[in-house]
Scaffold this active site. Structure first.
Site, PDB file in Angstrom:
ATOM      1  N   SER A 153       2.228  -0.264  -8.320  1.00  0.00           N
ATOM      2  CA  SER A 153       2.307  -0.815  -6.973  1.00  0.00           C
ATOM      3  C   SER A 153       2.941   0.209  -6.032  1.00  0.00           C
ATOM      4  CB  SER A 153       3.092  -2.136  -7.005  1.00  0.00           C
ATOM      5  OG  SER A 153       2.992  -2.825  -5.789  1.00  0.00           O
ATOM      6  N   ARG A 204       9.561 -14.193   0.092  1.00  0.00           N
ATOM      7  CA  ARG A 204       9.228 -14.024  -1.323  1.00  0.00           C
ATOM      8  C   ARG A 204       8.090 -14.948  -1.740  1.00  0.00           C
ATOM      9  NH1 ARG A 204       9.039 -10.075  -4.909  1.00  0.00           N
ATOM     10  NH2 ARG A 204       9.442 -10.743  -7.038  1.00  0.00           N
ATOM     11  N   ASP A 246      -6.642  -8.185  -9.420  1.00  0.00           N
ATOM     12  CA  ASP A 246      -5.644  -7.779  -8.430  1.00  0.00           C
ATOM     13  C   ASP A 246      -6.304  -7.748  -7.057  1.00  0.00           C
ATOM     14  OD1 ASP A 246      -3.715  -6.632  -6.849  1.00  0.00           O
ATOM     15  OD2 ASP A 246      -3.444  -4.835  -8.085  1.00  0.00           O
ATOM     16  N   HIS A 305      -2.093  -8.923  -9.396  1.00  0.00           N
ATOM     17  CA  HIS A 305      -1.346  -7.696  -9.128  1.00  0.00           C
ATOM     18  C   HIS A 305      -0.210  -7.501 -10.125  1.00  0.00           C
ATOM     19  CE1 HIS A 305       0.184  -4.326  -6.904  1.00  0.00           C
ATOM     20  NE2 HIS A 305       1.339  -4.924  -6.686  1.00  0.00           N
ATOM     21  N   ASP A 306       0.399  -8.579 -10.560  1.00  0.00           N
ATOM     22  CA  ASP A 306       1.514  -8.495 -11.506  1.00  0.00           C
ATOM     23  C   ASP A 306       1.097  -8.031 -12.897  1.00  0.00           C
ATOM     24  OD1 ASP A 306       3.593  -9.057  -9.854  1.00  0.00           O
ATOM     25  OD2 ASP A 306       3.856 -11.143 -10.471  1.00  0.00           O
TER      26      ASP A 306
END
Length: 386
Positions: A156, A226, A321, A354-355
């Protein structure tokens, strides 16, 4: 506590102090700064086995192992760093740090400002860029006596730092690993960051960034920021499998409190994050993301920006992602191929979005281990360098 056999075990962070002024891209100068660092493994005699780990937006220096015997959670990339793991600490000397502007021990908004009676910098802390971070990482390299990194690795925002290393210091790394990243942010990504920032800036407890002086904290704003970010880190399929439309109580409550499991999850993640992260740091990190664009000084040509790189590249993306889609990684690959640079690319089928870069997905781990190689490869590269 008995730690797993493939864990680096207990680790102790180190603080490195730099007394020389740091000139930043924004035009401002930090008179001095500190970097919080962790290392794993042993640096070999010719210092040819060092790997630098660059962290993402909410990351820090604690990438592997444990700080205390009773810690329930290991470092943020413990799945990939340790004895026998993809980044094998039996073979490599691994360095992880908290970037300036952060809130985990390195100089940042919560640090004392020597030009203001040592009160916290707060909103007076300068905006920093990925290039500024890489510059401080190079200074850390010098302090450690590491002239060339065997590899610089990041996911990232960390991948952006690795990419910047290859452009700014082409002679100081042999391998560059860019995971779930992009050569610059899209308008959509900048928009997500702006929504997150406005959540913080509009919180009445923000006090123009001087919340510490006012004995307050923009908790609500940071929670919302968040929550927005977390939605973008997960794929639709991952959210479907994890939560679906499951209700917390099993029935509709006909109100605005938490009803769906996904709502409960987002609020929990936001709450936990707000306890451990600084709001001014969040603003700084998102702006660093927005500003990143190594092609900007090369006529906005990524091909031109990558033309002077000298290292081997591994570019990794994940099919689900959508924050940094595979097409963004392919832009980097295309620029490298056009320049006839050595590059390996893998788009991994993974459901975590994405994680995904944080998970020990078998093909991902296997690819990373193969690209980094082992002791025999270290010997051959050392001979080539000599």
């Amino acid at each position: 506590m008995s730690f797993p056999a493939d864990s680096v075990g207990l680790v102790t962070p180190q603080k490195f102090q730099f007394e020389e002024p740091l000139h930043l891209e924004c035009g401002r100068v930090l008179p001095r700064f500190e970097l919080m660092v962790e290392t794993y493994g042993t640096l070999n005699a010719d210092k040819s086995n060092a790997i630098l780990i660059c962290h993402a937006l909410s990351g820090h220096h604690h990438a592997a192992g444990y700080h205390h015997e009773d810690d329930k959670k290991a470092g943020w990339w413990d799945s990939c760093i340790g004895p026998g793991k993809a980044i094998d600490t039996n073979k490599f000397f691994v360095v992880a740090l908290n970037n300036i502007g952060g809130c985990s021990g390195s100089t940042g908004p919560t640090s004392p400002n020597p030009e203001n009676d040592n009160r916290p910098y707060g909103p007076d802390f300068p905006l920093v860029t990925v290039r500024d971070w890489v510059k401080t990482q190079a200074m850390l390299s010098d302090r450690l006596g590491i002239s060339v990194w065997y590899a610089v690795v990041g996911g990232s925002l960390g991948g952006m730092q690795a990419l910047q290393w290859s452009v700014d210091y082409p002679d100081r790394l042999q391998k560059c690993v860019v995971i779930a990243s992009a050569p610059k942010l899209s308008a959509q990504n900048i928009a997500f960051n702006e929504v997150a920032r406005q959540s913080i800036l509009s919180d009445p407890d923000f006090h123009h960034g001087r919340y510490l002086e006012n004995d307050s904290y923009p908790k609500r704003g940071l929670i919302l920021a968040r929550m927005v970010g977390h939605i973008t880190y997960l794929s639709e399929e991952a959210m479907k499998q994890k939560f679906g439309r499951d209700l917390k109580s099993g029935k509709f409550m006909y109100g605005f409190d938490v009803e769906f499991q996904v709502e409960s999850y987002l609020r929990y993640q936001g709450e936990q994050f707000s306890r451990n992260f600084d709001a001014n740091t969040y603003l700084i990190m998102t702006k660093a993301l927005d500003y990143f664009d190594p092609s900007r000084e090369y006529g906005h040509s990524l091909t031109e920006a990558m033309s002077k790189t000298k290292c081997q590249f591994l570019i990794v993306s994940f099919t689900t992602d959508w924050r940094f889609a595979p097409s963004r990684s392919q832009e980097i690959v295309d620029a490298l191929i056009t320049n006839h640079k050595p590059v390996s690319y893998l788009d991994i089928d993974a459901e975590q979005g994405h994680d995904s870069f944080l998970f020990p997905i078998p093909l991902y781990v296997k690819t990373l281990r193969a690209f980094l190689g082992g002791e025999e490869h270290l010997k051959s590269t050392s001979l080539e360098a000599s």
